[in-house]
Design a protein around this motif. Sequence first.
Motif, mmCIF file in Angstrom:
data_model
loop_
_atom_site.group_PDB
_atom_site.id
_atom_site.type_symbol
_atom_site.label_atom_id
_atom_site.label_comp_id
_atom_site.label_asym_id
_atom_site.label_seq_id
_atom_site.Cartn_x
_atom_site.Cartn_y
_atom_site.Cartn_z
ATOM 1 N N GLN A 229 0.821 -1.205 0.000
ATOM 2 C CA GLN A 229 0.000 0.000 0.000
ATOM 3 C C GLN A 229 0.853 1.252 0.000
ATOM 4 O O GLN A 229 0.486 2.262 -0.607
ATOM 5 C CB GLN A 229 -0.917 -0.008 1.229
ATOM 6 C CG GLN A 229 -2.060 -1.008 1.151
ATOM 7 C CD GLN A 229 -2.886 -1.027 2.416
ATOM 8 O OE1 GLN A 229 -2.397 -0.658 3.484
ATOM 9 N NE2 GLN A 229 -4.123 -1.457 2.316
ATOM 10 N N ASP A 230 1.990 1.181 0.677
ATOM 11 C CA ASP A 230 2.891 2.336 0.721
ATOM 12 C C ASP A 230 3.353 2.716 -0.678
ATOM 13 O O ASP A 230 3.430 3.904 -1.015
ATOM 14 C CB ASP A 230 4.098 2.039 1.610
ATOM 15 C CG ASP A 230 3.740 2.070 3.097
ATOM 16 O OD1 ASP A 230 2.666 2.627 3.422
ATOM 17 O OD2 ASP A 230 4.514 1.542 3.907
ATOM 18 N N TYR A 232 1.805 2.210 -3.493
ATOM 19 C CA TYR A 232 0.677 2.841 -4.182
ATOM 20 C C TYR A 232 0.415 4.237 -3.610
ATOM 21 O O TYR A 232 0.183 5.192 -4.341
ATOM 22 C CB TYR A 232 -0.559 1.960 -4.056
ATOM 23 C CG TYR A 232 -1.833 2.625 -4.505
ATOM 24 C CD1 TYR A 232 -1.973 3.081 -5.811
ATOM 25 C CD2 TYR A 232 -2.887 2.815 -3.624
ATOM 26 C CE1 TYR A 232 -3.138 3.691 -6.229
ATOM 27 C CE2 TYR A 232 -4.054 3.434 -4.028
ATOM 28 C CZ TYR A 232 -4.172 3.865 -5.330
ATOM 29 O OH TYR A 232 -5.321 4.480 -5.735
ATOM 30 N N ARG A 233 0.482 4.331 -2.278
ATOM 31 C CA ARG A 233 0.215 5.608 -1.618
ATOM 32 C C ARG A 233 1.261 6.648 -2.010
ATOM 33 O O ARG A 233 0.949 7.813 -2.244
ATOM 34 C CB ARG A 233 0.207 5.415 -0.108
ATOM 35 C CG ARG A 233 -0.311 6.631 0.667
ATOM 36 C CD ARG A 233 -0.306 6.379 2.160
ATOM 37 N NE ARG A 233 -1.181 5.278 2.531
ATOM 38 C CZ ARG A 233 -0.767 4.089 2.982
ATOM 39 N NH1 ARG A 233 0.535 3.865 3.129
ATOM 40 N NH2 ARG A 233 -1.628 3.153 3.289
ATOM 41 N N HIS A 234 2.528 6.214 -2.088
ATOM 42 C CA HIS A 234 3.598 7.155 -2.455
ATOM 43 C C HIS A 234 3.402 7.661 -3.884
ATOM 44 O O HIS A 234 3.641 8.841 -4.173
ATOM 45 C CB HIS A 234 4.955 6.482 -2.327
ATOM 46 C CG HIS A 234 5.354 6.245 -0.900
ATOM 47 N ND1 HIS A 234 6.281 5.293 -0.538
ATOM 48 C CD2 HIS A 234 4.940 6.818 0.250
ATOM 49 C CE1 HIS A 234 6.424 5.305 0.776
ATOM 50 N NE2 HIS A 234 5.615 6.227 1.272
ATOM 51 N N GLY A 236 0.528 7.936 -5.433
ATOM 52 C CA GLY A 236 -0.577 8.889 -5.375
ATOM 53 C C GLY A 236 -0.170 10.203 -4.748
ATOM 54 O O GLY A 236 -0.582 11.279 -5.202
ATOM 55 N N ASP A 237 0.661 10.130 -3.691
ATOM 56 C CA ASP A 237 1.131 11.357 -3.044
ATOM 57 C C ASP A 237 1.992 12.182 -3.980
ATOM 58 O O ASP A 237 1.912 13.420 -3.998
ATOM 59 C CB ASP A 237 1.922 11.007 -1.776
ATOM 60 C CG ASP A 237 1.021 10.480 -0.663
ATOM 61 O OD1 ASP A 237 -0.200 10.661 -0.763
ATOM 62 O OD2 ASP A 237 1.550 9.873 0.290
#
Length: 583
Positions: A229-230, A232-234, A236-237
Motif C-alpha cells: 500500500q505504501d 501505491y500511496r507514495h 498517489g502522493d
Amino acid sequence: MTRPTRPERKAQRSGLSVVLAPVRTRLAVAAALQLIGALAGLAPYIAVVEIAREFLGGNAVDRGEVWLWVAVAAVGFVVRTACATSAYTISHVADADVGLQIRRDTAERLSRVPLGWFTRRSSGQVKRVLSDDVTAVHHAVAHVVNDLVAAVVTPLVTLGYLFWLDWRLAVICLGPLVVWFGLVAYMMRDEDARTARWSAELDKVNAAVVEFVDGIAVVKAFGQVGRAQDRYRHAGDDLARFLSEWAGPMRHLDSLASLIISPPVLLLAALGGGVWLDADPAEVVAFVMLAVGLGAPVLALGFGAQAMQVATDAAGRVAELLATPELPVAAEPRHPVGARVELDGVRFCYDGRATVLDGIDLALEPGTVTALVGPSGSGKSTLARLLPRFWDVDEGAVRIGGVDVRELPERELYRHIGFVFQETSLLRTSVRDNIALGRPDATFAQVEAAARAAQIHDRITALPRGYDSVVGEDAHLSGGEAQRVSIARAILADTPVLVLDEATAFADPESEAAVQDSLSRLISGRTLLVIAHRLHTIRGADRIVVLSGGRIVECGRHDELVAAGGAYARMWAAQTVASEEPA
C-alpha cells in the motif's frame, strides 16, 4: 523538470494528425456547420437591436419592420440549433468510430509486435494507452473543432459588429479580454513540460495500481500489505504533490482571469462606457447583450486549449504505440524439418549497448533434455526466450529444424515450439478453454487426456462446474495447479520443441512432485530446454549448460560437472548444504 524537445512536440502533433486522419472530412463538415450556426446565432441579438431602434427612435413604430426582425430572430435561432446539433452529432459519431478504430488497430498491432515488447513495459502503461488515452482523445475529436469554431468565430463577429456600431465603446469592452489573454499566456508558460510530468506521474500511479491488485494475494500471505500500500500511496502522493505545485500558484491568477471576463464586469464596462460616451440607447442595448456574452466562448477557448494539450499528448502515445515496430516477416518463408535446435554464434543486447548474451553456440538434439543453470542475470531466461522469438538476435542465428526462426511464418513457429514460463498466465475463461488455447478445435476428449497427463484432471473435476468452471470466478487454483494447467496446455499443443522456464517455481513440495510427474510425460520425444534454479530437478538432464555473464562456462552431465569442481559444483554444494540445514 525536462521540457519536451521540438521533435517530441512535433511527434505529438503528428500523432494527433494520425488519430484524426480517418475522420478529417467529417470534422471539416462539422466545422462548416458550426460556423454557419455561430453566425446564425447572432441574428436574434441583431434583431433585438433593430427592434429597439424602432421603439426608441422617436418616430412611429413600423410594425411590419418589427415583425420582419422577429422572423429573422426565429430563423436564426432555428438555423443555429439545427447546425449545432448536426455538427456535434457528426463529431461524436466520428469520435466513436475513432475510438473503435484505435482499439482495433492497437489490438492488431500488439498481436504482431515481438513478445519481448510486453516484458519491458508495465501493464499500467499498456492499459493507459488502450483505455485512458483513447478516452482523452475524445475531446480532440468530439469537441475541439466545434468548440474552437464557436469560441473564435462568435467573439470575432460580435466584436466586428460592435466596432461597426461604436468603435469607442467596443474598445472599452475589449479591454477585459486583452487582460484575460495576457494572464492566460503567463499561466501557460512551460505548459509542455508540466504536461509531460503529469503524464509520467500518471504512468507511475497506473503501474502501482496494477502491481498492487495483481500481487495482493502474495503480499497479504506474507504480511506485507502495508508495504504494498505504501508504494501505491507514495505514487498517489507524488501525483497530488505535483498537481499542487502545478495548480497551487495559478489558482489566484486563474480566479482573477475568470473574474475579469465575468458577465458582471463586462456588463459594467458596457453600461459605464455607454453612459460616459453618451452612446445611442439602442447601441447600448446591443453592447449590454453582446459584450456580456463575450466571456463564455473565451473561457471555453481556455478550457479547450488545456484539454487539447492533454488530448495531443495522449494522441502522441497512441500514435507511438501504433508505430511500434512489428516482428519482421520473411519474404520467402521456409518450413523446418525435424526438431533440432541450434544457436549459432548468438549475440544479443536489449538496448544496443550492454551485451546480455555473447558467443552462444549450442545444439539441442531431438528427444533430449538440456538444462540451463547459472546465477541471476546470467542470461538464462533471455536465451530461452530467443527460441520462441521474443526478440531477434543481434548476431548469429537461432534455428529450428535447420531453418532460422526469422524465416519461419509466425504460425509455423508456434506450431513447432511451446513454452511454459514460471509466470503462469491463465485467462479469465473456462478451464477447458485455457487448456485448449493453443488448439481451439481440440475435442473435449483431447482436452481431458491432456489434463490427465498433466496430473490436474482430478482437481478440475472437483471444481463446481468441472472443465466449464471459469478461472477467477468458480475456479480458484493454487500456483502449482495453475502451472499444471499450463503444462496441460503445452501437452495438448503437442509442439516438438518445448521451453520450460522454472516450471515448478510456485509449487509446494506435493505439487512439485505432481508437476515433475506431468513434465516427465511431456518430455517424451521432444526437444526440451529447461531453466532451473533448484538443481535437484534437473539431475537427470542429458546435458546441463552453465551460463555466467552471458557466456557458456560449463557444459556436461550432472556427475561430470560435480566432479569437475567448477561453477556448477559450487552451486550444487551450496544448495545441498542449504537443504540439509535443520529448519
